[in-house]
Design a protein around this motif. Structure first.
Motif, short mmCIF file in Angstrom:
data_model
loop_
_atom_site.label_atom_id
_atom_site.label_comp_id
_atom_site.label_asym_id
_atom_site.label_seq_id
_atom_site.Cartn_x
_atom_site.Cartn_y
_atom_site.Cartn_z
N VAL A 28 12.55 0.49 -4.07
CA VAL A 28 12.93 1.98 -3.90
C VAL A 28 11.59 2.70 -3.85
N THR A 29 11.50 3.45 -2.67
CA THR A 29 10.44 4.38 -2.74
C THR A 29 10.06 5.32 -3.87
N SER B 171 1.43 12.20 -9.02
CA SER B 171 0.09 11.71 -9.29
C SER B 171 -0.14 10.32 -8.81
N LYS B 172 0.83 9.67 -8.42
CA LYS B 172 0.56 8.22 -8.14
C LYS B 172 0.13 8.03 -6.84
N THR B 173 -0.99 6.97 -6.62
CA THR B 173 -1.62 6.77 -5.36
C THR B 173 -1.40 5.38 -4.80
N THR B 174 -0.72 4.46 -5.65
CA THR B 174 -0.56 3.09 -5.26
C THR B 174 0.90 2.77 -5.27
N ALA B 175 1.34 1.76 -4.75
CA ALA B 175 2.83 1.45 -4.60
C ALA B 175 3.44 0.88 -5.65
N TYR B 176 2.58 0.30 -6.75
CA TYR B 176 3.02 -0.28 -8.17
C TYR B 176 2.28 0.09 -9.10
N GLY B 177 2.61 -0.41 -10.18
CA GLY B 177 2.21 0.02 -11.47
C GLY B 177 2.92 1.07 -12.00
N ASP B 178 4.21 1.15 -11.76
CA ASP B 178 5.17 2.38 -12.12
C ASP B 178 5.13 2.21 -13.79
N SER B 179 5.53 3.59 -14.48
CA SER B 179 5.67 3.58 -15.79
C SER B 179 7.30 3.02 -16.16
N PHE C 15 0.75 -1.21 0.10
CA PHE C 15 0.00 0.07 -0.09
C PHE C 15 1.00 1.22 -0.11
N ASN C 16 2.14 1.19 -0.25
CA ASN C 16 3.02 2.26 -0.17
C ASN C 16 3.16 2.83 1.01
N GLY C 17 3.34 2.22 2.03
CA GLY C 17 3.33 2.76 3.49
C GLY C 17 2.07 2.27 4.49
#
Length: 638
Positions: free
Chosen positions: A405-406, A438-446, A195-197
């Motif tokens: 990496v955060t 603008s990112k809201t979740t930990a994953y799905g990075d470009s 959950f990115n934290g």
């Protein structure tokens, strides 16, 4: 219902008098998962033959993933249909949108439902979108649906390290039904990386209750890895208590716990079989028994007496060895011979009783590191020693480590890079900065963001290896494709991953390979990287140079080998320990806010230091020489 699980227990000790839940121990989680999937498939077919619905209770988490993969495989091969299957999932976060990547709705469709022919109307997953006003009635209705269908024919469970089943946290009552529950802090901390934290982890969840679970006609619980070993022992051998909700399964007449060897390692018949039944005293079991007795009595090995052995169920061992004196000397010498300051072998020395060969004097060596810091965390002292002793050392980082990496760390570097060199179409740092803001979740990075995160890890690795004195030409970044999903869930290890490893090994033709031997999570990066190495070794073992290649396994940051498993112990001086710590600290992105902290809140350098010091203390307590720290290894015979 007749239990379908076949007895495939590992080991020779069948007496289970301390165990209050039937359990089966398998060589590994893959074999076990296939057997569980086969039982589920047989049940589905039996119900189909009778024209009946098959009502399944399903779990989420890493433990059942391989079971679901096998069920999907059976379906795709035309061996299994799910047209008569009705499912009820154990739990869901609250509040939680169904399409959120962290939802269990998303998990179940990703791993199972999207790949089989189940009727969507037959899928029941607790909804994290029910209003609070309707929540109580919703939970009652969920239980009623199960009851109206005649109850669950089969319930699949995992177990949390607090002993929770579903989200029935410690304190849950045996009579509890489906309900809203407040999540334990430990449970939320374990989910923080998803959950990115921890601040983004829901504080509540809807869970099927203990009572609902216990009404299932058949229950199978899965447990993999050493991290589950202590809670498995308490669940199977301890008292029934609400503090460990899984212990309520002792009351169920048709429950089987399925585990691998590491998850079962604390059970009495595995850890101390001599107090359970008669033993076949192998050399390894003798070592295990004597070191256990020494630790239990807090006496050095050479001070153990006949009385000590007789009073702790080892009279049979003494009758074989003749006396405690003879046995103590034998075990002491065996332990002594594991210790070496020459991990690459000592030149011009008698290597009869040494862990490594003296020849060739200068060896070619590959250190495989799953992530870009496992090498220094787990064997930084040995790494440095091998370089100093003149060996041709190579390090191979198997994955980019980018998801660890955060976003904050990546944003910092992207902003600095943009200020130094404003974005072009090729670099596009502004695009990365905009994406991260603008990112809201930990994953799905470009892809661009993943590249920046991977480069951060790569440059940190160079910093550490240069500090240890390794030339950049000896550093290899494999960036194995299975890892590059941008998510916690990885792809299966494929031919391309295995080929990359095989190519490196055949190019270097090493005399030694070091690899991470962590087997805790069958879907974790360490395990997948180790599997890839093992498959690579199997594919090239016929090559001539492989006859001279030895493989040594090290442990990760969380766990050390048991003393009876250690075959090479490399002592470190205080200065060497400090050098190892300094090398770890080059990995700054992993220092203060670690994405995958696990259950241990200490920083990696602290864990590594304390683990190595504890290993040295263990040797000291057994009566051997006192060292500052020790790194330990176990040989793998392929």
């Amino acid at each position: 219902m007749i239990q379908q699980i076949k007895h495939k227990q590992v080991g020779k000790f069948e007496d289970t008098k301390f165990e209050k839940i039937h359990n089966e121990i398998f060589e590994d989680s893959y074999e076990a998962s296939k057997v569980v999937a086969a039982e589920i498939a047989d049940l589905i077919r039996q119900k189909q033959d009778k024209g009946e619905a098959c009502v399944l209770g399903l779990a989420t988490g890493s433990s059942p993933i391989k079971v679901y993969e096998e069920l999907v495989r059976l379906h795709k091969n035309g061996e299994l249909s799910f047209h008569n299957v009705i499912t009820f999932n154990l739990d869901e976060y609250y509040p939680m949108d169904a399409e959120n990547r962290q939802s269990y709705y998303y998990f179940m469709h990703q791993h199972l439902f999207d790949h089989i022919d189940i009727n969507p109307e037959n899928i029941h997953i607790p909804s994290g979108q029910v209003s609070q006003e309707e929540l109580n009635q919703y939970c009652i209705d969920y239980d009623m649906k199960i009851k109206q269908l005649g109850g669950l024919d089969f319930q699949l469970l995992g177990i949390g390290r607090t002993g929770h089943i579903g989200f029935n946290e410690p304190g849950s009552h045996i009579n509890s039904g489906t309900r809203i529950i407040t999540l334990d802090h430990i449970t939320r901390r374990d989910a923080a990386s998803d959950f990115n934290g921890i601040e983004n982890v829901p504080k509540k969840a809807i869970t099927m209750g203990v009572s609902t679970i216990l009404k299932s006609k058949r229950i199978i619980m899965l447990a993999w890895g050493h991290k589950k070993a202590s809670i498995i022992k308490e669940t199977v051998e301890g008292q029934i208590t609400a503090t460990i909700p899984a212990s309520f399964l002792q009351n169920h007449p048709n429950t089987t716990m399925i585990m691998d060897q590491e998850a079962a390692s604390e059970l009495s018949r595995i850890k101390t079989p001599w107090i359970v039944s008669q033993c076949v005293w192998t050399d390894n079991l003798k070592l295990k028994a004597v070191t256990w007795l020494s630790e239990e009595l807090k006496k050095p090995v050479l001070k153990l007496t006949d009385k000590d052995y007789n009073e702790h169920g080892m009279s049979g061992l003494l009758s074989i060895e003749g006396s405690s004196y003879n046995l103590n000397i034998k075990i002491f010498n065996k332990l002594q011979h594991t210790i070496t300051g020459w991990p690459g072998g000592k030149p011009n020395a008698d290597d009869t009783n040494r862990p490594e060969r003296k020849s060739p004097e200068k060896k070619r060596i590959i250190i495989f590191s799953p992530h870009p810091d496992d090498d220094v965390i787990s064997m930084g002292g040995t790494f440095s020693r091998l370089i100093e002793q003149g060996h041709d050392v190579h390090v191979a980082y198997q994955t980019s480590g980018n998801i660890a990496v955060t976003d904050e760390e990546a944003l910092k570097f992207a902003e600095v890079a943009n200020l130094l060199s404003p974005s072009t179409e090729e670099t596009n740092f502004k695009k990365i900065i905009s994406f991260l803001n603008s990112k809201t979740t930990a994953y799905g990075d470009s892809l661009e963001t993943r590249k920046v995160k991977g480069l951060i890890r790569r440059m940190e690795s160079y910093g550490a290896t240069r500090y240890l004195g390794l030339d950049d030409s000896k550093v290899h970044f494999l960036d194995l494709p299975f890892y590059e999903t941008g998510e916690v869930k990885k792809n299966p290890v494929g031919p391309e991953d295995i080929q990359l490893i095989s190519d490196l090994i055949t190019t270097i033709q090493p005399h030694q390979i070091y690899a991470a031997g962590d087997l805790a999570d069958p879907h974790g990066t360490h395990k997948l990287c180790l599997d890839a190495i093992f498959e690579s070794l199997a594919s090239i073992k016929h090559l001539d140079f492989m006859d001279d290649c030895w493989v040594w396994l090290y442990r990760g940051a969380w766990h050390e080998w048991d003393i009876a498993d250690i075959e090479m112990a490399v002592p470190l001086s205080p200065d060497e320990m400090n050098k190892k710590i300094n090398a770890i600290l080059f990995h700054q992105s992993q220092k203060d806010r670690v994405m995958f902290q696990g259950e241990d809140s200490r920083e990696f350098w602290v864990r590594a230091q304390e683990r190595n010091r504890n290993t040295a203390l263990l040797y000291d307590n057994l009566g051997l020489a006192e060292y500052e720290a020790i790194e330990a290894f176990k040989r793998y015979h392929f």
